[in-house]
Design an enzyme around this catalytic site. Structure first.
Site, mmCIF file in Angstrom:
data_model
loop_
_atom_site.group_PDB
_atom_site.id
_atom_site.type_symbol
_atom_site.label_atom_id
_atom_site.label_comp_id
_atom_site.label_asym_id
_atom_site.label_seq_id
_atom_site.Cartn_x
_atom_site.Cartn_y
_atom_site.Cartn_z
ATOM 1 C CG ASP A 80 -2.103 1.029 1.254
ATOM 2 O OD1 ASP A 80 -1.989 2.059 0.235
ATOM 3 O OD2 ASP A 80 -3.149 0.996 1.856
ATOM 4 C CG ASP A 91 -4.363 5.401 -0.189
ATOM 5 O OD1 ASP A 91 -3.606 4.327 -0.275
ATOM 6 O OD2 ASP A 91 -5.064 5.736 0.725
ATOM 7 C CG HIS A 153 -9.279 7.030 3.054
ATOM 8 N ND1 HIS A 153 -8.329 7.840 2.732
ATOM 9 C CD2 HIS A 153 -8.860 6.015 2.870
ATOM 10 C CE1 HIS A 153 -7.430 7.182 2.197
ATOM 11 N NE2 HIS A 153 -7.543 5.670 2.194
ATOM 12 C CG HIS A 161 -7.812 8.309 6.658
ATOM 13 N ND1 HIS A 161 -8.318 6.944 6.748
ATOM 14 C CD2 HIS A 161 -6.702 7.915 6.245
ATOM 15 C CE1 HIS A 161 -7.750 5.922 6.404
ATOM 16 N NE2 HIS A 161 -6.543 6.586 6.219
ATOM 17 C CD GLU A 185 -7.996 1.625 2.029
ATOM 18 O OE1 GLU A 185 -7.040 0.972 2.059
ATOM 19 O OE2 GLU A 185 -7.952 2.845 2.517
ATOM 20 C CD GLU A 277 -5.867 2.521 -0.939
ATOM 21 O OE1 GLU A 277 -5.009 1.883 -0.503
ATOM 22 O OE2 GLU A 277 -6.667 3.560 -0.249
HETATM 23 CO CO CO Z 1 -6.154 4.166 1.812
#
Ligand code: CO
Length: 292
Positions: A80, A91, A153, A161, A185, A277
């Protein structure tokens, strides 16, 4: 929102993701993997939005190597990674099966398909529980469960976030998806479908700039305010800058409640977890996946 910077961050994240797929092998030190990823982000002109997470098997998220980490890559590995350009974040995550294991492969397919289906229906005006429902139904069609207490998010400038969360199950909450930047995600497991807090991760975030007495702690605090602002960072980066004496300073900043220290997140039945994600930008009825 700065569309240009958002797309730039997304492009870098996507290139780093492709590069990462080419070099990760079983038994490679996680420390080496994290450093290769982070070197590549810098080389492509990005900044780190958060420390590279390399979580194995039942650790769903928040494992980043410490400065002296000896762990070798194995099992079901989640990568990640986060990039930002002027605070605008990308992200993205993917999972790798390093064991040639049928269960791992199925879990990886489940989270990837869930992500794909969720993005397909994402658009301005849809309710977030519909995205959650799609993720849940897709993962359940593989005989697996989504992790219900982890979610996607919204993201804002220098805020990883922010705003609303994007559920990984049908939480029945009819919150409307508005224009903005979002990470979706899904996580899939054959276990309970929940995570609890594990060991401290060495990943921190600034919560309060209030004064701290020890000089080394204050020096680190000033560096964090300047360098990472409100984005997560890790002890490995601080040790790289200040040496191992920084670990003492970080403890003091945590005790003084300048920093939040994130725990590792572990599946409650210790079952393996996969993750996929991407980041999406929703703008004037147009949806762009920035990280693929
Ligand atoms: Co994330």
């Amino acid at each position: 929102m700065n569309k240009e910077k958002i797309l730039e961050a997304g492009k870098i994240a996507s290139q780093v993701k492709e590069y990462t797929r080419t070099f990760i092998k079983k038994d490679m030190p996680l420390l080496e993997i994290a450093e290769k990823i982070e070197d590549k982000i810098k080389k492509l002109g990005g900044e780190f939005a958060f420390p590279t997470n390399l979580s194995i098997n039942d650790i769903a998220a928040h494992y980043t190597p410490s400065y002296d980490d000896k762990t070798l890559a194995h099992g079901l590995l989640k990568v990640d990674l986060g990039v930002h350009v002027n605070g605008w974040i990308a992200d993205t995550a993917f999972s790798l099966d390093l064991e040639n294991d049928e269960e791992n492969k199925k879990l990886i397919e489940a989270s990837e398909k869930a992500l794909e289906n969720a993005i397909k229906i994402s658009k301005q005006g849809i309710t977030l529980n519909k995205i959650g429902k799609t993720i849940q139904e897709t993962i359940e069609s593989y005989g697996a469960s989504p992790i219900v207490n982890l979610s996607g998010h919204e993201m804002k400038k220098y805020e990883l976030h922010a705003g609303v969360t994007v559920p990984n199950f049908n939480n029945k909450k009819e919150i409307i998806l508005e224009k903005g930047l979002y990470a979706i995600e899904p996580f899939a497991t054959f276990g309970n479908g929940k995570v609890h807090d594990g060991k401290p991760s060495g990943i921190y975030m600034l919560i309060d700039e209030k004064n701290v007495r020890s000089p080394i702690a204050r020096e680190i605090l000033n560096y964090i305010i300047e360098k990472y602002k409100t984005l997560p960072f890790c002890s490995r980066w601080i040790v790289k800058k200040f040496g191992t004496k920084a670990l003492f300073g970080l403890n003091q900043l945590e005790e003084n409640q300048n920093l939040h220290h994130f725990p590792q997140l572990v599946e409650t039945s210790h079952s393996k977890v996969s993750q996929a994600e991407n980041t999406i930008l929703i703008k004037d009825n147009e949806v762009v996946v920035t990280t693929e």
